[in-house]
Design a protein around this motif. Structure first.
Motif, PDB file in Angstrom:
ATOM      1  N   LEU A  28     -11.406   0.192  20.639  1.00 25.18           N
ATOM      2  CA  LEU A  28     -10.376  -0.812  20.394  1.00 25.18           C
ATOM      3  C   LEU A  28     -10.013  -0.883  18.917  1.00 25.18           C
ATOM      4  CD1 LEU A  28      -8.619  -3.294  21.126  1.00 25.18           C
ATOM      5  CD2 LEU A  28     -10.682  -4.690  20.796  1.00 25.18           C
ATOM      6  N   TRP A  29     -11.026  -1.079  18.061  1.00 22.82           N
ATOM      7  CA  TRP A  29     -10.735  -1.253  16.649  1.00 22.82           C
ATOM      8  C   TRP A  29     -10.425   0.068  15.968  1.00 22.82           C
ATOM      9  CZ3 TRP A  29      -9.240  -5.639  14.869  1.00 22.82           C
ATOM     10  CH2 TRP A  29      -9.634  -6.811  15.530  1.00 22.82           C
ATOM     11  N   GLY A  30     -10.927   1.165  16.500  1.00 25.58           N
ATOM     12  CA  GLY A  30     -10.511   2.469  15.979  1.00 25.58           C
ATOM     13  C   GLY A  30      -9.026   2.690  16.206  1.00 25.58           C
ATOM     14  N   GLY A  31      -8.560   2.322  17.406  1.00 27.08           N
ATOM     15  CA  GLY A  31      -7.134   2.459  17.696  1.00 27.08           C
ATOM     16  C   GLY A  31      -6.287   1.543  16.829  1.00 27.08           C
ATOM     17  N   ILE A  32      -6.757   0.300  16.613  1.00 25.78           N
ATOM     18  CA  ILE A  32      -6.004  -0.643  15.767  1.00 25.78           C
ATOM     19  C   ILE A  32      -5.950  -0.151  14.330  1.00 25.78           C
ATOM     20  CG2 ILE A  32      -6.054  -2.954  14.761  1.00 25.78           C
ATOM     21  CD1 ILE A  32      -7.142  -3.960  17.460  1.00 25.78           C
ATOM     22  N   CYS A  33      -7.106   0.246  13.802  1.00 30.26           N
ATOM     23  CA  CYS A  33      -7.125   0.752  12.421  1.00 30.26           C
ATOM     24  C   CYS A  33      -6.340   2.057  12.305  1.00 30.26           C
ATOM     25  CB  CYS A  33      -8.569   0.958  11.957  1.00 30.26           C
ATOM     26  SG  CYS A  33      -9.516  -0.574  11.759  1.00 30.26           S
ATOM     27  N   GLY A  34      -6.343   2.843  13.371  1.00 28.56           N
ATOM     28  CA  GLY A  34      -5.617   4.100  13.357  1.00 28.56           C
ATOM     29  C   GLY A  34      -4.118   3.924  13.283  1.00 28.56           C
ATOM     30  N   THR A  35      -3.624   2.785  13.732  1.00 33.34           N
ATOM     31  CA  THR A  35      -2.177   2.538  13.656  1.00 33.34           C
ATOM     32  C   THR A  35      -1.805   1.607  12.500  1.00 33.34           C
ATOM     33  OG1 THR A  35      -0.249   2.073  15.065  1.00 33.34           O
ATOM     34  CG2 THR A  35      -2.017   0.472  15.115  1.00 33.34           C
ATOM     35  N   LEU A  36      -2.807   1.068  11.800  1.00 37.04           N
ATOM     36  CA  LEU A  36      -2.552   0.153  10.679  1.00 37.04           C
ATOM     37  C   LEU A  36      -1.597   0.730   9.637  1.00 37.04           C
ATOM     38  CD1 LEU A  36      -3.084  -2.361   8.944  1.00 37.04           C
ATOM     39  CD2 LEU A  36      -5.232  -1.310   8.189  1.00 37.04           C
ATOM     40  N   PRO A  37      -1.745   1.999   9.203  1.00 38.99           N
ATOM     41  CA  PRO A  37      -0.818   2.508   8.179  1.00 38.99           C
ATOM     42  C   PRO A  37       0.648   2.445   8.586  1.00 38.99           C
ATOM     43  CG  PRO A  37      -2.730   3.937   8.340  1.00 38.99           C
ATOM     44  CD  PRO A  37      -2.830   2.963   9.479  1.00 38.99           C
ATOM     45  N   ASP A  38       0.930   2.559   9.887  1.00 35.50           N
ATOM     46  CA  ASP A  38       2.324   2.563  10.335  1.00 35.50           C
ATOM     47  C   ASP A  38       2.960   1.178  10.359  1.00 35.50           C
ATOM     48  OD1 ASP A  38       2.854   5.222  10.537  1.00 35.50           O
ATOM     49  OD2 ASP A  38       2.416   5.394  12.673  1.00 35.50           O
ATOM     50  N   LEU A  39       2.217   0.145   9.983  1.00 30.33           N
ATOM     51  CA  LEU A  39       2.839  -1.178   9.861  1.00 30.33           C
ATOM     52  C   LEU A  39       3.856  -1.209   8.729  1.00 30.33           C
ATOM     53  CD1 LEU A  39      -0.158  -3.635  10.465  1.00 30.33           C
ATOM     54  CD2 LEU A  39       1.504  -2.743  12.104  1.00 30.33           C
ATOM     55  N   ASP A  40       3.882  -0.143   7.925  1.00 28.89           N
ATOM     56  CA  ASP A  40       4.892  -0.090   6.861  1.00 28.89           C
ATOM     57  C   ASP A  40       6.317  -0.012   7.404  1.00 28.89           C
ATOM     58  OD1 ASP A  40       5.047   2.521   7.772  1.00 28.89           O
ATOM     59  OD2 ASP A  40       4.338   3.438   5.912  1.00 28.89           O
ATOM     60  N   VAL A  41       6.473   0.270   8.693  1.00 31.91           N
ATOM     61  CA  VAL A  41       7.824   0.328   9.272  1.00 31.91           C
ATOM     62  C   VAL A  41       8.497  -1.040   9.240  1.00 31.91           C
ATOM     63  CG1 VAL A  41       7.262   2.268  10.772  1.00 31.91           C
ATOM     64  CG2 VAL A  41       6.999  -0.060  11.633  1.00 31.91           C
ATOM     65  N   PHE A  42       7.719  -2.117   9.098  1.00 29.58           N
ATOM     66  CA  PHE A  42       8.315  -3.455   9.036  1.00 29.58           C
ATOM     67  C   PHE A  42       9.104  -3.660   7.743  1.00 29.58           C
ATOM     68  CE2 PHE A  42       5.126  -4.057  12.300  1.00 29.58           C
ATOM     69  CZ  PHE A  42       5.821  -4.828  13.239  1.00 29.58           C
ATOM     70  N   ALA A  43       8.982  -2.705   6.813  1.00 33.19           N
ATOM     71  CA  ALA A  43       9.818  -2.762   5.609  1.00 33.19           C
ATOM     72  C   ALA A  43      11.292  -2.654   5.973  1.00 33.19           C
ATOM     73  CB  ALA A  43       9.432  -1.645   4.643  1.00 33.19           C
ATOM     74  N   ASN A  44      11.603  -2.019   7.086  1.00 34.47           N
ATOM     75  CA  ASN A  44      12.996  -1.868   7.500  1.00 34.47           C
ATOM     76  C   ASN A  44      13.691  -3.221   7.687  1.00 34.47           C
ATOM     77  OD1 ASN A  44      12.966   0.993   7.654  1.00 34.47           O
ATOM     78  ND2 ASN A  44      11.900   0.881   9.600  1.00 34.47           N
ATOM     79  N   ALA A  45      12.903  -4.239   8.041  1.00 31.13           N
ATOM     80  CA  ALA A  45      13.498  -5.538   8.371  1.00 31.13           C
ATOM     81  C   ALA A  45      13.736  -6.411   7.150  1.00 31.13           C
ATOM     82  CB  ALA A  45      12.602  -6.283   9.363  1.00 31.13           C
ATOM     83  N   VAL A  46      13.096  -6.105   6.026  1.00 30.50           N
ATOM     84  CA  VAL A  46      13.144  -7.039   4.895  1.00 30.50           C
ATOM     85  C   VAL A  46      13.568  -6.398   3.576  1.00 30.50           C
ATOM     86  CG1 VAL A  46      11.475  -8.647   5.880  1.00 30.50           C
ATOM     87  CG2 VAL A  46      10.666  -6.710   4.521  1.00 30.50           C
ATOM     88  N   THR A  47      14.012  -5.141   3.614  1.00 28.93           N
ATOM     89  CA  THR A  47      14.454  -4.517   2.376  1.00 28.93           C
ATOM     90  C   THR A  47      15.591  -3.555   2.679  1.00 28.93           C
ATOM     91  OG1 THR A  47      13.700  -3.410   0.349  1.00 28.93           O
ATOM     92  CG2 THR A  47      12.822  -2.590   2.436  1.00 28.93           C
ATOM     93  N   ASP A  48      16.095  -2.891   1.656  1.00 30.68           N
ATOM     94  CA  ASP A  48      17.251  -2.007   1.827  1.00 30.68           C
ATOM     95  C   ASP A  48      16.819  -0.656   2.402  1.00 30.68           C
ATOM     96  OD1 ASP A  48      17.375   0.095  -0.832  1.00 30.68           O
ATOM     97  OD2 ASP A  48      16.065  -1.660  -0.954  1.00 30.68           O
ATOM     98  N   PRO A  49      17.760   0.137   2.942  1.00 30.34           N
ATOM     99  CA  PRO A  49      17.392   1.399   3.609  1.00 30.34           C
ATOM    100  C   PRO A  49      16.631   2.372   2.724  1.00 30.34           C
ATOM    101  CG  PRO A  49      19.651   0.802   4.164  1.00 30.34           C
ATOM    102  CD  PRO A  49      19.204  -0.163   3.105  1.00 30.34           C
ATOM    103  N   MET A  50      17.016   2.500   1.463  1.00 30.82           N
ATOM    104  CA  MET A  50      16.352   3.463   0.600  1.00 30.82           C
ATOM    105  C   MET A  50      14.945   3.011   0.224  1.00 30.82           C
ATOM    106  SD  MET A  50      18.084   6.209   0.215  1.00 30.82           S
ATOM    107  CE  MET A  50      18.280   5.953   1.987  1.00 30.82           C
ATOM    108  N   SER A  51      14.747   1.713   0.073  1.00 29.29           N
ATOM    109  CA  SER A  51      13.392   1.209  -0.183  1.00 29.29           C
ATOM    110  C   SER A  51      12.499   1.478   1.021  1.00 29.29           C
ATOM    111  CB  SER A  51      13.433  -0.287  -0.483  1.00 29.29           C
ATOM    112  OG  SER A  51      14.031  -0.542  -1.731  1.00 29.29           O
TER     113      SER A  51
END
Length: 410
Positions: A28-51
């Motif tokens: 369970l926690w291996g899978g959660i930690c394994g996807t943690l780096p991809d939470l950076d996709v939430f930058a799409n919602a709060v900043t400009d496209p190039m950022s």
């Protein structure tokens, strides 16, 4: 790679590190930690496209982040299951850990050499999402009831699991053409070995089957350990095979360029989506002229066929090359970019040529997988729209048909 592959890899790594001690919680926690780096996709919602483009697969996908975040995440999981190790007693530990995680994420992101806007907001959103994951897991525990004795490991044990699951995520991404900024915040360059597509069923499906099979075995048994180990070995073996394919196809590309008399200053190759059989290649020559072609391992002859000439038209954006958005586009495409005039006055379309064409006409704006609309009427110029995948009028079924037809070989 795709999120499912990263979750599977993280879960398998978690099982290998702590499965004998904490059972299914390791997956369970291996899978959660394994996807943690991809939470950076939430930058799409709060900043400009190039950022957002610059921030994706940046600090959260780096070795420093894995090293520094792992102890924080490990302590949080340890306390989550009732452990008493580490500083700060009681429930306030979670607030302190979230604050430390936010500070780490913000500091590392601010130190990045690429200019990203609204970093404090971006990192706050990522931290909130990660906190939400703990709340969801805690809510499920509450609904199922709390056992008298919960499997737990030491702070050190959970930290090792977190580090292994987090760091293998960007390492897997390094094998893709997209790559990852593994050495952020110290270097802006991306590590991209170009050996595997961002989604490859031959990597993911066997790995998933073995992981689910291992999940059905009793905790700590030899059968469970062997099945999980088999999944890890098989996935690594497939990555090795893709690496062999890469060097084989690269030699074919060099031979074809020499045979055709194309004086390329450099070239890039990568597998097409969902397979490791059909490869695309783009060569760059003097005078911003590019040549795109494809080669299937099933082709009769060891040649890329056919070659399509693509004009770079860099003169259309020459006055704006040092503007912030164009600098990021040039960095992201590694200067493999072409420019097409837009129907709208003052706008041009910048296309990423590393992934080639999805149609035969390089002058058609719909022929490119990744492209950006750039507004040159203001200074500095800015990207006003980002496009990825099939455009209007391009049917996915037709694209898959073309892909399959070329994959079968000439």
């Amino acid at each position: 790679m795709d999120s499912l592959s990263q979750i599977i890899l993280g879960a398998a790594v978690g099982e290998a590190v702590l499965g004998r001690k904490v059972g299914n919680r390791a997956m369970l926690w291996g899978g959660i930690c394994g996807t943690l780096p991809d939470l950076d996709v939430f930058a799409n919602a709060v900043t400009d496209p190039m950022s957002a483009l610059a921030y994706h697969r940046a600090f959260t996908h780096s070795l420093p982040f894995a090293l520094l975040a792992a102890p924080l995440v490990g302590l949080a999981i340890h306390r989550f299951y009732g452990g008493r190790e580490g500083p700060v007693k009681g429930w306030p530990v979670f607030a302190a850990l979230l604050a430390a995680f936010y500070a780490l994420l913000t500091a590392g992101s601010l130190l990045m050499p690429i200019e990203v806007y609204n970093i404090p907001v971006v990192t706050l959103v990522i931290t909130a999402v990660f906190a939400g994951i703990f709340l969801v897991v805690g809510g499920l525990r509450w609904l199922r009831g709390f056992p008298d004795v919960m499997a737990n490991a030491s702070w050190k044990g959970w930290s090792w699991l977190a580090f292994a699951a987090i760091v293998t995520h960007p390492l897997l991404d390094c094998f893709t053409a997209y790559g990852t900024q593994f050495f952020q915040p110290f270097l802006a360059s991306r590590v991209a070995w170009n050996t595997i597509s961002v989604a490859d069923p031959l990597y993911t499906i066997p790995f998933l089957i073995l992981l689910v099979w291992a999940r059905t075995r009793v905790q700590g048994t030899g059968a469970r350990r062997k099945l999980n180990t088999a999944g890890l070995i098989l996935s690594c073996g497939y990555l090795l095979l893709t690496t062999v394919n890469y060097f084989n196809v690269d030699s074919v590309m060099e031979h074809t360029l020499n045979e055709r008399g194309i004086n390329a200053t450099e070239h890039v190759i990568s597998p097409s989506i969902l397979n490791n059989v059909l490869w695309s290649g783009t060569a760059r020559t003097e005078g911003d002229v590019y040549y795109f072609s494809q080669y299937s391992l099933f082709d009769r002859y060891r040649n890329f066929e056919p070659f399509i000439r693509i004009a770079g038209n860099h003169d259309l954006v020459a006055p704006y090359l040092e503007d912030r958005d164009m600098r990021i586009l040039r960095w992201f495409t590694k200067d493999y970019y072409g420019v097409i005039p837009s129907d709208v006055a003052g706008k041009v379309q910048v296309n990423d040529l590393r992934y080639g064409l999805i149609a035969d006409d390089p002058a058609d704006p719909n022929s490119y997988i990744f492209s950006w609309q750039v507004d040159t009427t203001s200074r500095p110029v800015r990207v006003v729209q980002e496009s990825a995948g099939p455009r209007e009028g391009v049917k996915p079924g037709e694209l898959l048909g073309r892909l399959w037809g070329r994959l079968k070989g000439i």
